[in-house]
Design an enzyme around this catalytic site. Structure first.
Site, PDB file in Angstrom:
ATOM      1  N   GLY A 141       0.814  -1.217   0.000  1.00  0.00           N
ATOM      2  CA  GLY A 141       0.000   0.000   0.000  1.00  0.00           C
ATOM      3  C   GLY A 141       0.844   1.262   0.000  1.00  0.00           C
ATOM      4  O   GLY A 141       0.544   2.234  -0.703  1.00  0.00           O
ATOM      5  N   CYS A 142       1.918   1.249   0.782  1.00  0.00           N
ATOM      6  CA  CYS A 142       2.785   2.428   0.874  1.00  0.00           C
ATOM      7  C   CYS A 142       3.530   2.668  -0.435  1.00  0.00           C
ATOM      8  O   CYS A 142       3.744   3.804  -0.843  1.00  0.00           O
ATOM      9  CB  CYS A 142       3.758   2.271   2.034  1.00  0.00           C
ATOM     10  SG  CYS A 142       2.900   2.135   3.623  1.00  0.00           S
ATOM     11  N   THR A 143       3.899   1.578  -1.114  1.00  0.00           N
ATOM     12  CA  THR A 143       4.565   1.697  -2.407  1.00  0.00           C
ATOM     13  C   THR A 143       3.600   2.238  -3.462  1.00  0.00           C
ATOM     14  O   THR A 143       3.949   3.149  -4.221  1.00  0.00           O
ATOM     15  CB  THR A 143       5.151   0.336  -2.841  1.00  0.00           C
ATOM     16  OG1 THR A 143       6.114  -0.068  -1.860  1.00  0.00           O
ATOM     17  CG2 THR A 143       5.817   0.431  -4.203  1.00  0.00           C
ATOM     18  N   ALA A 192       3.167   5.999  -2.730  1.00  0.00           N
ATOM     19  CA  ALA A 192       4.364   6.778  -3.074  1.00  0.00           C
ATOM     20  C   ALA A 192       4.548   6.864  -4.592  1.00  0.00           C
ATOM     21  O   ALA A 192       4.883   7.933  -5.119  1.00  0.00           O
ATOM     22  CB  ALA A 192       5.595   6.159  -2.419  1.00  0.00           C
TER      23      ALA A 192
END
Length: 149
Positions: A45-47, A50
């Site tokens: 999710g963070c990738t 970003a």
């Protein structure tokens, strides 16, 4: 601490980014800032979040929005994440959890019935005067730039 709301003055901070450069919110006065909090470097999710911000970075800058990411990961972890995905914006190191606590995003979470403390995926859009313009608590990781624009 409670979650700051639209109209509140954004809590100031000073933190190092993935390259050891110091950033202070007050130094961004005159520009809008998307201060986005994310749980962990290099997770799915963070990738996605970003990379969406990276892919739309020029549009965000054109709209006068400077992107700053914040997580409790180390400078080394941020550096690997930023390099791996060619992220053009600063990722601020908050290992002592001061920024996540000042913004009220360090909260109890639950996964598979286990409760633990962690960083909520929230974004604060801060205006040119340092006031919170908007708080996004339902972040669409694949379309986050569109939520900001």
């Amino acid at each position: 601490m409670a979650l700051p709301q639209a109209g509140d003055t954004a809590p100031d901070f000073t933190a190092q980014d993935q390259n050891g450069t110091s950033h202070t919110l007050a130094n961004y006065r005159g520009r809008r800032v998307a201060l986005y909090f994310y749980p962990k470097d290099d997770t799915s999710g963070c990738t996605a979040q970003a990379c969406d911000l990276r892919d739309n970075y020029q549009s965000l800058l054109a709209a006068g929005i400077q992107v700053l990411g914040v997580s409790i990961d180390s400078e080394k972890s941020h550096q690997k994440f930023a390099t791996k995905y060619d992220l053009p914006f600063p990722l601020l190191v908050d290992e002592d959890k001061k920024i996540v606590q000042d913004y009220g995003v360090w909260q109890e979470k639950s996964m598979y019935g286990r409760k633990y403390m962690g960083t909520m995926r929230y974004t604060f859009l801060i205006d040119t005067e340092g006031k919170i313009e908007r708080v996004i608590t339902k972040v669409d990781t694949k379309n986050h730039a569109a939520q900001l624009l």
